[in-house]
Design a protein around this motif. Sequence first.
Motif, mmCIF file in Angstrom:
data_model
loop_
_atom_site.group_PDB
_atom_site.id
_atom_site.type_symbol
_atom_site.label_atom_id
_atom_site.label_comp_id
_atom_site.label_asym_id
_atom_site.label_seq_id
_atom_site.Cartn_x
_atom_site.Cartn_y
_atom_site.Cartn_z
ATOM 1 N N ARG A 183 0.863 -1.179 0.000
ATOM 2 C CA ARG A 183 0.000 0.000 0.000
ATOM 3 C C ARG A 183 0.906 1.237 0.000
ATOM 4 O O ARG A 183 1.889 1.264 0.727
ATOM 5 C CB ARG A 183 -0.821 -0.037 1.294
ATOM 6 C CG ARG A 183 -2.023 0.878 1.325
ATOM 7 C CD ARG A 183 -2.573 0.957 2.751
ATOM 8 N NE ARG A 183 -3.098 -0.300 3.241
ATOM 9 C CZ ARG A 183 -4.405 -0.561 3.383
ATOM 10 N NH1 ARG A 183 -5.299 0.327 3.106
ATOM 11 N NH2 ARG A 183 -4.802 -1.716 3.847
ATOM 12 N N GLY A 184 0.593 2.228 -0.830
ATOM 13 C CA GLY A 184 1.405 3.436 -0.898
ATOM 14 C C GLY A 184 1.344 4.204 0.400
ATOM 15 O O GLY A 184 0.685 3.767 1.346
ATOM 16 N N PRO A 185 1.964 5.356 0.523
ATOM 17 C CA PRO A 185 2.702 6.035 -0.548
ATOM 18 C C PRO A 185 4.061 5.394 -0.833
ATOM 19 O O PRO A 185 4.611 4.689 0.009
ATOM 20 C CB PRO A 185 2.881 7.455 0.005
ATOM 21 C CG PRO A 185 2.811 7.307 1.496
ATOM 22 C CD PRO A 185 1.909 6.147 1.769
ATOM 23 N N TYR A 186 4.565 5.676 -2.036
ATOM 24 C CA TYR A 186 5.847 5.128 -2.474
ATOM 25 C C TYR A 186 6.838 6.251 -2.707
ATOM 26 O O TYR A 186 6.449 7.383 -2.980
ATOM 27 C CB TYR A 186 5.640 4.327 -3.768
ATOM 28 C CG TYR A 186 4.655 3.199 -3.604
ATOM 29 C CD1 TYR A 186 5.019 2.023 -2.952
ATOM 30 C CD2 TYR A 186 3.345 3.314 -4.090
ATOM 31 C CE1 TYR A 186 4.104 0.987 -2.785
ATOM 32 C CE2 TYR A 186 2.430 2.283 -3.925
ATOM 33 C CZ TYR A 186 2.813 1.126 -3.275
ATOM 34 O OH TYR A 186 1.918 0.105 -3.101
ATOM 35 N N GLU A 187 8.129 5.859 -2.628
ATOM 36 C CA GLU A 187 9.188 6.855 -2.870
ATOM 37 C C GLU A 187 10.065 6.419 -4.034
ATOM 38 O O GLU A 187 10.139 5.234 -4.358
ATOM 39 C CB GLU A 187 10.022 7.032 -1.600
ATOM 40 C CG GLU A 187 9.218 7.771 -0.550
ATOM 41 C CD GLU A 187 9.957 7.987 0.741
ATOM 42 O OE1 GLU A 187 11.144 7.604 0.828
ATOM 43 O OE2 GLU A 187 9.328 8.537 1.665
ATOM 44 N N LEU A 188 10.746 7.420 -4.602
ATOM 45 C CA LEU A 188 11.527 7.180 -5.815
ATOM 46 C C LEU A 188 12.549 6.052 -5.643
ATOM 47 O O LEU A 188 12.621 5.151 -6.489
ATOM 48 C CB LEU A 188 12.218 8.485 -6.238
ATOM 49 C CG LEU A 188 13.178 8.369 -7.419
ATOM 50 C CD1 LEU A 188 12.475 7.859 -8.663
ATOM 51 C CD2 LEU A 188 13.832 9.727 -7.711
ATOM 52 N N ALA A 189 13.319 6.084 -4.552
ATOM 53 C CA ALA A 189 14.398 5.089 -4.408
ATOM 54 C C ALA A 189 13.829 3.670 -4.432
ATOM 55 O O ALA A 189 14.366 2.789 -5.118
ATOM 56 C CB ALA A 189 15.158 5.344 -3.109
ATOM 57 N N GLY A 190 12.731 3.458 -3.705
ATOM 58 C CA GLY A 190 12.141 2.130 -3.639
ATOM 59 C C GLY A 190 11.562 1.700 -4.980
ATOM 60 O O GLY A 190 11.716 0.543 -5.397
#
Length: 260
Positions: A183-190
């Motif tokens: 489930r988000g939120p997601y970050e760029l690195a991941g």
Amino acid sequence: MPSSQTTARDRARVLVLGGTAEARALAGMSVADGYDVVSSLAGRVKNPALPAGGVRIGGFGGPDGLLDYLRTSDIALVVDATHPFAARISMSAVTACGRGQIPLLRLARPGWANRSDADSWTWVDDHDEAARTASGAARRVFLTTGRQSIDDFRGLNAQFVLLRVVDPPNLALPGAWHVLTSRGPYELAGERQLMSEHRIDTLVTKDSGGAHTAAKLDAASKLGVQVVVVRRPQYDGSVPQAPSVEDAAAWVRDVIDVRQ
Ligand code: NAP
């Protein structure tokens, strides 16, 4: 606050049609403003994050059922803060509020079409077209259009499909498919790591908009991954729209103040 105002606020019950982070934030803001807020959830997700205020769960039974609910629950105004792709409940809200003469606002987070990389994506009208566009025997696809769209992608011809969903699907999937529940939120690195790890070359998404799930687009751009985006369903333009939670909360205040 004068006592007459307190009484009017107590009576003005707000229905937030929810299932999004924005809906939860709006419920929180309107409860903090002193309004009686009920949030409605479809009941699709097993352990939904619950908003402040009252919560009801489950469909209404179409526009007639929704209108009945609005009347029996004494709802003074409705904010449709459902997901931009939840077209049926939004249409129900337009019909029921129109018939019941109940003020309705659509809280619609802006889509991703104005991003600087949006011109490089392939825009399609529906899931079928997305499946055709993303197909290719050697393709490695990251599919993020949600659990309810799985059937539309069964014909997707690809070497590997990484399906990301909140709850695991309860049906058998083709052999090339791998499920990732999160489930988000997601970050760029991941997102970048995930796509690199699985050697993804095609991202399929819909124009959900907002920041919670946008990092996959940044990652795709950095990795040179092809992006296929499903356009939003058309929405009834006669209903006022707010682009942000703050704007929607202000509309709730304005409508209730006018009614006093
Ligand atoms: P939909 O196709 O528009 O709705 C199908 C039916 O589910 C509606 O006709 C209604 O049943 C019921 N329903 C939907 N949202 C409801 C709500 N907030 N409260 C009560 N009943 C609701 O919607 P969907 O695409 O299945 O989405 C369902 C829920 O998940 C929505 O609340 C939406 O905000 C959330 N969501 C959807 C997506 C997406 O990609 N579609 C993504 C994230 C979250 P009745 O006709 O019986 O009233």
